[in-house]
Design an enzyme around this catalytic site. Sequence first.
Site, PDB file in Angstrom:
ATOM      1  N   SER A 226       0.810  -1.202   0.000  1.00 17.86           N
ATOM      2  CA  SER A 226       0.000   0.000   0.000  1.00 17.86           C
ATOM      3  C   SER A 226       0.855   1.269   0.000  1.00 17.86           C
ATOM      4  O   SER A 226       1.533   1.542  -0.978  1.00 17.86           O
ATOM      5  CB  SER A 226      -0.965  -0.036   1.177  1.00 17.86           C
ATOM      6  OG  SER A 226      -1.965   0.924   1.015  1.00 17.86           O
ATOM      7  N   ASP A 427      -9.038  -5.001  -5.488  1.00 15.72           N
ATOM      8  CA  ASP A 427      -8.755  -3.771  -4.741  1.00 15.72           C
ATOM      9  C   ASP A 427      -8.972  -2.564  -5.646  1.00 15.72           C
ATOM     10  O   ASP A 427      -8.407  -2.486  -6.738  1.00 15.72           O
ATOM     11  CB  ASP A 427      -7.312  -3.797  -4.240  1.00 15.72           C
ATOM     12  CG  ASP A 427      -6.907  -2.523  -3.525  1.00 15.72           C
ATOM     13  OD1 ASP A 427      -7.777  -1.870  -2.922  1.00 15.72           O
ATOM     14  OD2 ASP A 427      -5.703  -2.187  -3.551  1.00 15.72           O
ATOM     15  N   CYS A 430      -5.810   0.870  -4.372  1.00 14.54           N
ATOM     16  CA  CYS A 430      -4.516   0.870  -5.072  1.00 14.54           C
ATOM     17  C   CYS A 430      -4.621  -0.175  -6.179  1.00 14.54           C
ATOM     18  O   CYS A 430      -3.974  -1.214  -6.145  1.00 14.54           O
ATOM     19  CB  CYS A 430      -3.371   0.547  -4.123  1.00 14.54           C
ATOM     20  SG  CYS A 430      -3.179   1.690  -2.744  1.00 14.54           S
ATOM     21  N   HIS A 482      -7.052  -6.084  -1.186  1.00 20.93           N
ATOM     22  CA  HIS A 482      -5.836  -5.310  -0.978  1.00 20.93           C
ATOM     23  C   HIS A 482      -4.731  -6.111  -0.307  1.00 20.93           C
ATOM     24  O   HIS A 482      -3.573  -6.011  -0.679  1.00 20.93           O
ATOM     25  CB  HIS A 482      -6.198  -4.091  -0.125  1.00 20.93           C
ATOM     26  CG  HIS A 482      -5.128  -3.067   0.011  1.00 20.93           C
ATOM     27  ND1 HIS A 482      -4.885  -2.116  -0.941  1.00 20.93           N
ATOM     28  CD2 HIS A 482      -4.247  -2.827   1.006  1.00 20.93           C
ATOM     29  CE1 HIS A 482      -3.905  -1.328  -0.541  1.00 20.93           C
ATOM     30  NE2 HIS A 482      -3.491  -1.743   0.638  1.00 20.93           N
ATOM     31  N   GLU A 483      -5.079  -6.897   0.705  1.00 19.16           N
ATOM     32  CA  GLU A 483      -4.092  -7.692   1.433  1.00 19.16           C
ATOM     33  C   GLU A 483      -3.994  -9.078   0.790  1.00 19.16           C
ATOM     34  O   GLU A 483      -4.596 -10.047   1.249  1.00 19.16           O
ATOM     35  CB  GLU A 483      -4.465  -7.792   2.907  1.00 19.16           C
ATOM     36  CG  GLU A 483      -4.438  -6.447   3.622  1.00 19.16           C
ATOM     37  CD  GLU A 483      -4.774  -6.568   5.098  1.00 19.16           C
ATOM     38  OE1 GLU A 483      -4.330  -7.542   5.736  1.00 19.16           O
ATOM     39  OE2 GLU A 483      -5.498  -5.703   5.602  1.00 19.16           O
TER      40      GLU A 483
END
Length: 603
Positions: A226, A427, A430, A482-483
């Site tokens: 991130s 995501d 980002c 995202h993760e």
Amino acid sequence: MLPTVATAFFSLAVFRLPAVLAQFVRAPQDLIIAEGYAGIFVRYKGVETGICELDPDVKSFSGYADVERDQHVFFWFFEARNADPTTAPLTVWINGGPGSSSMIGLFQEIGPCGVDSDGKVYDNPYSWSNVSNIIFIDQPTTVGFSYSNPVPAYESDSGNIIVLPNDTCPDYILSSDTCGTYSSPDQAKTANATDAAAPNFWKTLQGFMGTFPEYSRNEINFATESYGGHYGPIFSEYIMAQNSENLHGAHPISVNTLLIGNGWFDPLIQFPAYYNYTVDPGNTYDFQPFNASMASKLYNNLYGTGNCVDQLKACADGKRDGVCGAADDVCVSEVESILSEISNRDEYDIRELMPDPFPYAFYLDYLNTPDVQSAIGAFQTFSESSPTVSTAFEATGDDSRELGTVKALGSLLKHGVNIVLFHGDADYNCNWLGGEVVSQAVNAPGFSTAGYADISTSDHVVHGQVKQSGGFSFARIYDSGHEVPFYQPLVSLSMFERAITGMDIATGQTNVTNEYQTKGPATSTYREGNSTIQSIVLDPETTYNTISNEPDPLPSNTTKPEHDPHPQANIDKGRMALPRPEKPSRPKNMGKRKKIRQRQDMQ
């Protein structure tokens, strides 16, 4: 070595602690004091088995590097599980934010453990510590367990740290459960920009390596995500530049591999990518959140005269704090935030509505139990995000500065650093479309003529594609928010192990040379479709299934079942459904590029 199907389950520890939210922390008296390299003093202790790592033969240490007066940076180190820790490589992990704790990465993504709904520690068979020694660092000061001046305080509804006169929680805030010991909200005691945070990060490495020479290395692997798109390139350049300074007592450190997940690099590329992801060409989940009117509004807010892009250019031209801060405010409020305002979608996984129960946040209460804090030598109450750091970075507009991150990636590549940029394609915050443009802007030799190749893993499922030329690669990971390591643990560990050993990301079978290129189409065209797009808000008890890449259905029997310490029924080809604890009592911060004022979106 990757875990086999037979071992790919979460083993549960007997260790269990009750949840305690509001508390004041007693300063530990049992830390060992040592002087590391470059004159950096470290205070540390061994962490007992069961606090996180469950293997009694694997050592763990936590503590603080005293990098400045009233600035103390927390670290938590784990030995490699399947290698000799005295010779295994050293990997450094930091989360982003700015202001997000690296305990996010430890407990939700790549660390040796997680915490379930009963407060029990479970084993993560896909931990990156399987193949490397690894240290998690909370930085800059006031983030996570890192502290400046500990004071009794509470966190207000707006996210501010409010200092109290003594260690008594007044009745007007008892219901908030946030009374505790926090760092004084003095922005002068922490960093306010990426480049300002780099020196104390380097000092922390110096202190740790000098204190633990058996784990000290001349090369490190550096992994982040991130806002790590800012941190990773700039910190890496700073670390390597110190080697030529010939500083007294300093240990030379080079970066072997830099891995950045869903990174935020260049605002002039990635703010426009919000339009690309939602409107044209759109995402691969066939999710269209905006009608024609809203799409037109988004386009104008981006490209209209005097709007987001023009203000970002003014920031890049003048680099003044006020101009950059104003640009960031406009671009976040009028471009990025439109999705969550209109659709109530999770910016970090568009498949889910808010509140999104994934990734699980049960470690928050666990880290605020007195026994755990005593076991790791903590000086303050744990917070997932530091409002002091976030506000300080906002004031300088760091989020909307390009900072030379893309240029730095190219420079690092020329110095022999292996670089892996990987993006979960669900995501939005980002998103991978912006990340792909960043990868092209690096202008790595041969990258423009490389093609996308499937990434193979031991389960024989294609979890994504990679484009690689020499030591530079860009990976798009399917069915992931995202993760990435939470949603796709097997391919994440596979990529990591291949990267740090110099093997190709696609197969792990080829030693990478400067001439290596992946073969395939110029673009990644796979489409997941909308079958995993959720139309209702999920129950907080829902579990995430990494086989089907969507939430597990709730059982018809609403009585909470006994937890199975060996959930083999959830295992298929090395993938699993993760145990879901009860709803977290505090808003989660996913370790992304996030502003404190947006926290209400995570409620």
